[in-house]
Design a protein around this motif. Structure first.
Motif, PDB file in Angstrom:
ATOM      1  N   SER A 182       0.839  -1.200   0.000  1.00  0.00           N
ATOM      2  CA  SER A 182       0.000   0.000   0.000  1.00  0.00           C
ATOM      3  C   SER A 182       0.875   1.251   0.000  1.00  0.00           C
ATOM      4  O   SER A 182       2.097   1.165   0.218  1.00  0.00           O
ATOM      5  N   PRO A 183       0.280   2.430  -0.195  1.00  0.00           N
ATOM      6  CA  PRO A 183       1.071   3.672  -0.091  1.00  0.00           C
ATOM      7  C   PRO A 183       1.626   3.903   1.303  1.00  0.00           C
ATOM      8  O   PRO A 183       2.487   4.769   1.486  1.00  0.00           O
ATOM      9  N   TYR A 184       1.160   3.133   2.285  1.00  0.00           N
ATOM     10  CA  TYR A 184       1.556   3.329   3.684  1.00  0.00           C
ATOM     11  C   TYR A 184       2.454   2.200   4.176  1.00  0.00           C
ATOM     12  O   TYR A 184       2.639   2.016   5.378  1.00  0.00           O
ATOM     13  N   GLY A 185       2.995   1.434   3.255  1.00  0.00           N
ATOM     14  CA  GLY A 185       3.842   0.306   3.602  1.00  0.00           C
ATOM     15  C   GLY A 185       3.137  -1.014   3.340  1.00  0.00           C
ATOM     16  O   GLY A 185       2.042  -1.062   2.770  1.00  0.00           O
ATOM     17  N   SER A 186       3.762  -2.095   3.755  1.00  0.00           N
ATOM     18  CA  SER A 186       3.169  -3.419   3.560  1.00  0.00           C
ATOM     19  C   SER A 186       2.197  -3.716   4.698  1.00  0.00           C
ATOM     20  O   SER A 186       2.489  -3.440   5.863  1.00  0.00           O
ATOM     21  N   LEU A 193      -3.945   1.910  10.462  1.00  0.00           N
ATOM     22  CA  LEU A 193      -4.258   0.502  10.686  1.00  0.00           C
ATOM     23  C   LEU A 193      -5.599   0.337  11.409  1.00  0.00           C
ATOM     24  O   LEU A 193      -6.315  -0.636  11.176  1.00  0.00           O
ATOM     25  N   THR A 194      -5.928   1.284  12.282  1.00  0.00           N
ATOM     26  CA  THR A 194      -7.222   1.205  12.955  1.00  0.00           C
ATOM     27  C   THR A 194      -8.366   1.336  11.955  1.00  0.00           C
ATOM     28  O   THR A 194      -9.395   0.655  12.096  1.00  0.00           O
ATOM     29  N   ALA A 195      -8.200   2.166  10.934  1.00  0.00           N
ATOM     30  CA  ALA A 195      -9.241   2.301   9.907  1.00  0.00           C
ATOM     31  C   ALA A 195      -9.371   1.014   9.100  1.00  0.00           C
ATOM     32  O   ALA A 195     -10.485   0.625   8.707  1.00  0.00           O
ATOM     33  N   LEU A 203      -1.025  -6.427  10.546  1.00  0.00           N
ATOM     34  CA  LEU A 203       0.259  -5.771  10.757  1.00  0.00           C
ATOM     35  C   LEU A 203       0.484  -4.699   9.716  1.00  0.00           C
ATOM     36  O   LEU A 203       0.053  -4.828   8.559  1.00  0.00           O
ATOM     37  N   GLY A 204       1.186  -3.651  10.117  1.00  0.00           N
ATOM     38  CA  GLY A 204       1.646  -2.618   9.198  1.00  0.00           C
ATOM     39  C   GLY A 204       3.150  -2.509   9.274  1.00  0.00           C
ATOM     40  O   GLY A 204       3.705  -2.252  10.360  1.00  0.00           O
ATOM     41  N   VAL A 205       3.834  -2.734   8.161  1.00  0.00           N
ATOM     42  CA  VAL A 205       5.295  -2.768   8.140  1.00  0.00           C
ATOM     43  C   VAL A 205       5.793  -1.759   7.114  1.00  0.00           C
ATOM     44  O   VAL A 205       5.385  -1.778   5.939  1.00  0.00           O
ATOM     45  N   ASP A 206       6.672  -0.857   7.560  1.00  0.00           N
ATOM     46  CA  ASP A 206       7.312   0.071   6.625  1.00  0.00           C
ATOM     47  C   ASP A 206       8.815  -0.068   6.774  1.00  0.00           C
ATOM     48  O   ASP A 206       9.317  -1.100   7.224  1.00  0.00           O
ATOM     49  N   SER A 207       9.561   0.993   6.435  1.00  0.00           N
ATOM     50  CA  SER A 207      11.023   0.896   6.458  1.00  0.00           C
ATOM     51  C   SER A 207      11.600   0.995   7.861  1.00  0.00           C
ATOM     52  O   SER A 207      12.793   0.738   8.057  1.00  0.00           O
ATOM     53  N   GLU A 208      10.794   1.370   8.854  1.00  0.00           N
ATOM     54  CA  GLU A 208      11.285   1.478  10.221  1.00  0.00           C
ATOM     55  C   GLU A 208      11.448   0.081  10.837  1.00  0.00           C
ATOM     56  O   GLU A 208      10.933  -0.914  10.334  1.00  0.00           O
ATOM     57  N   ASP A 209      12.149   0.034  11.973  1.00  0.00           N
ATOM     58  CA  ASP A 209      12.386  -1.254  12.632  1.00  0.00           C
ATOM     59  C   ASP A 209      11.220  -1.697  13.496  1.00  0.00           C
ATOM     60  O   ASP A 209      11.263  -2.809  14.047  1.00  0.00           O
ATOM     61  N   GLU A 210      10.218  -0.856  13.656  1.00  0.00           N
ATOM     62  CA  GLU A 210       9.067  -1.231  14.451  1.00  0.00           C
ATOM     63  C   GLU A 210       7.863  -1.527  13.556  1.00  0.00           C
ATOM     64  O   GLU A 210       7.740  -0.992  12.449  1.00  0.00           O
ATOM     65  N   VAL A 211       6.978  -2.378  14.065  1.00  0.00           N
ATOM     66  CA  VAL A 211       5.807  -2.815  13.317  1.00  0.00           C
ATOM     67  C   VAL A 211       4.558  -2.422  14.082  1.00  0.00           C
ATOM     68  O   VAL A 211       4.495  -2.550  15.315  1.00  0.00           O
ATOM     69  N   GLN A 212       3.550  -1.938  13.361  1.00  0.00           N
ATOM     70  CA  GLN A 212       2.243  -1.703  13.960  1.00  0.00           C
ATOM     71  C   GLN A 212       1.439  -3.006  13.931  1.00  0.00           C
ATOM     72  O   GLN A 212       1.524  -3.763  12.958  1.00  0.00           O
ATOM     73  N   ALA A 272     -16.923  -4.815  23.328  1.00  0.00           N
ATOM     74  CA  ALA A 272     -15.661  -4.392  23.931  1.00  0.00           C
ATOM     75  C   ALA A 272     -15.859  -3.106  24.736  1.00  0.00           C
ATOM     76  O   ALA A 272     -16.561  -2.191  24.293  1.00  0.00           O
ATOM     77  N   PRO A 273     -15.228  -3.002  25.899  1.00  0.00           N
ATOM     78  CA  PRO A 273     -15.365  -1.780  26.700  1.00  0.00           C
ATOM     79  C   PRO A 273     -14.619  -0.584  26.123  1.00  0.00           C
ATOM     80  O   PRO A 273     -14.972   0.568  26.380  1.00  0.00           O
ATOM     81  N   THR A 274     -13.573  -0.852  25.352  1.00  0.00           N
ATOM     82  CA  THR A 274     -12.772   0.221  24.752  1.00  0.00           C
ATOM     83  C   THR A 274     -12.518  -0.098  23.285  1.00  0.00           C
ATOM     84  O   THR A 274     -12.541  -1.263  22.882  1.00  0.00           O
ATOM     85  N   PRO A 275     -12.270   0.929  22.452  1.00  0.00           N
ATOM     86  CA  PRO A 275     -11.993   0.669  21.027  1.00  0.00           C
ATOM     87  C   PRO A 275     -10.637   0.004  20.840  1.00  0.00           C
ATOM     88  O   PRO A 275      -9.761   0.048  21.714  1.00  0.00           O
ATOM     89  N   ARG A 276     -10.466  -0.613  19.702  1.00  0.00           N
ATOM     90  CA  ARG A 276      -9.185  -1.249  19.383  1.00  0.00           C
ATOM     91  C   ARG A 276      -8.124  -0.180  19.142  1.00  0.00           C
ATOM     92  O   ARG A 276      -8.383   0.849  18.516  1.00  0.00           O
ATOM     93  N   THR A 277      -6.913  -0.461  19.614  1.00  0.00           N
ATOM     94  CA  THR A 277      -5.795   0.455  19.433  1.00  0.00           C
ATOM     95  C   THR A 277      -4.602  -0.287  18.843  1.00  0.00           C
ATOM     96  O   THR A 277      -4.549  -1.515  18.850  1.00  0.00           O
ATOM     97  N   VAL A 278      -3.638   0.475  18.359  1.00  0.00           N
ATOM     98  CA  VAL A 278      -2.448  -0.091  17.730  1.00  0.00           C
ATOM     99  C   VAL A 278      -1.376  -0.367  18.770  1.00  0.00           C
ATOM    100  O   VAL A 278      -1.098   0.468  19.642  1.00  0.00           O
ATOM    101  N   ASP A 279      -0.783  -1.535  18.695  1.00  0.00           N
ATOM    102  CA  ASP A 279       0.408  -1.866  19.488  1.00  0.00           C
ATOM    103  C   ASP A 279       1.626  -1.834  18.565  1.00  0.00           C
ATOM    104  O   ASP A 279       1.514  -1.967  17.340  1.00  0.00           O
ATOM    105  N   TRP A 280       2.774  -1.681  19.181  1.00  0.00           N
ATOM    106  CA  TRP A 280       4.020  -1.637  18.428  1.00  0.00           C
ATOM    107  C   TRP A 280       4.975  -2.694  18.980  1.00  0.00           C
ATOM    108  O   TRP A 280       4.985  -2.972  20.166  1.00  0.00           O
TER     109      TRP A 280
END
Length: 382
Positions: free
Chosen positions: A173-177, A212-214, A245-254, A289-297
């Motif tokens: 995608s335009p936002y990474g893999s 990623l939440t969208a 998962l969202g993966v770009d050029s950084e060393d961390e993954v969403q 769910a009591p709370t919305p889903r959020t992104v972890d890294w």
């Protein structure tokens, strides 16, 4: 997978079990006839073979082919006629009645075998078509993007008879893999329908949505829409466990984990679960769910490997009931090439479960592509 040219035999294989061997059929006929003959000769001269032999074709019709049931019926009828000739003191009327009874009962057994074979053949064709459709819609490995090289394996528990709802995809995608693996509750055609609904939604949202939440929100809506349609036709609503998962050029993954098996990071001595927190609720259950889903890294450094799987791996049991220890076995695969790792894991899984695992199995081995290790990794790309 081989294809049989004998539709009768093929349909039997698609049913409740393998067809009877001819040696079993012939041995059963000869052995039963001989046993009853001995009983009639030495124990009771008035013992009649007919009431006992006539049930043999009915027994064979439950598992054998139509041809085997016909052979059993002919054998039984000829044996009964021969026994009647040997008993000259019986009246002609009684003998005729016995033969007619045997013919009618044997005819019903043949008809039952033919009906069963036709039913099993139809079921086998429908299930094989479903499996073929699923394999066409799930892209073959390896899957390649600018950032990732993904090898994997998808193995239904029984390719021609049971089809599950395991799905996977990797999208540039335009936002990474963006990587997706999911498992629909249940099995069969309704589960496949839900799986393809969420898979189609991912392919579209992964490219269109900037966050990623969208993307996960779009998957949630797709499951809810499918459940709404399913309810209108009287089918059960289903939920879907998923890892995105969202993966770009950084060393961390969403990552957003919706009730799925956590990813496993293979990075030398740092092998272990990549996500430590509790997963969110599965897709289709967000309203609970009591709370919305959020992104972890989590860290995904170059040179490391991610192993994603469905619960067909983690919930596979050995004969004693123990679950497959995926995380404990992971260090063994540290030196295995990415392209060979899915097959190595599956072989180990089969050994643990003493044969075929009891559920569908999906595995994804995710590697970063880079100038450092890209030469070795890319060598696996056809």
């Amino acid at each position: 997978m081989g294809t049989s040219l004998d539709p009768e035999a093929s349909s039997v294989r698609g049913g409740a079990g393998p067809p009877l061997r001819w040696s079993v059929v012939l041995g059963g006929l000869v052995g039963t006839t001989a046993l009853l003959a001995v009983i009639g000769l030495f124990l009771d001269r008035e013992t009649r073979l007919a009431p006992f032999l006539v049930v043999l074709p009915a027994l064979f019709s439950g598992r054998g082919t139509v041809r085997q049931t016909v052979v059993a019926s002919v054998w039984v009828t000829l044996t009964i006629v021969a026994a009647l000739f040997d008993r000259a003191e019986d009246s002609v009327g009684a003998g005729v009645a016995t033969v007619v009874f045997a013919l009618v009962f044997n005819g019903l057994s043949i008809a039952r075998a033919a009906q069963r074979v036709r039913s099993e053949g139809e079921i086998a064709r429908l299930r094989s078509a479903a499996a073929a459709l699923q394999r066409q819609l799930l892209r073959p490995f390896p899957l390649v993007t600018d950032e990732l090289l993904v090898h994997g394996l998808y193995q239904p528990v029984e390719e021609d008879s049971r089809v599950g709802g395991d799905v996977y995809e990797v999208v540039a995608s335009p936002y990474g893999s963006r990587v997706f693996i999911g498992d629909v509750q249940g099995k069969g055609l309704p589960a496949i329908s839900a799986a393809f609904a969420v898979l189609s939604a991912f392919r579209e949202a992964a490219v269109a949505e900037p966050t990623l939440t969208a993307v996960v929100d779009a998957l949630e809506e797709a499951v809810l829409r499918h459940n709404s349609f399913a309810a209108q036709v009287g089918e059960s609503e289903r939920f879907v466990t998923a890892l995105v998962l969202g993966v770009d050029s950084e060393d961390e993954v969403q990552a957003i984990n919706c009730g799925h098996v956590a990813p496993l990071l293979l990075d030398g001595e740092k092998t272990g679960a990549a996500l430590q927190g509790e997963p969110h609720v599965p897709l289709g259950l967000d309203a609970l769910a009591p709370t919305p889903r959020t992104v972890d890294w989590f860290a995904f450094p170059h040179g490391s490997t991610l192993l994603l799987c469905t619960d067909g791996v983690t919930e596979a049991r050995d004969p004693s009931g123990a679950f497959y220890p995926l995380e404990e076995r992971a260090p063994v695969w540290a030196g295995v090439r990415p392209g060979e790792m899915p097959a190595a894991v599956y072989r180990d899984l089969r050994r643990h479960s003493a044969g075929t695992p009891g559920d569908d199995t999906a595995l994804m081995v995710v590697r970063r592509r880079s100038d450092v290790d890209g030469a070795d990794a890319d060598a696996d790309v056809p």
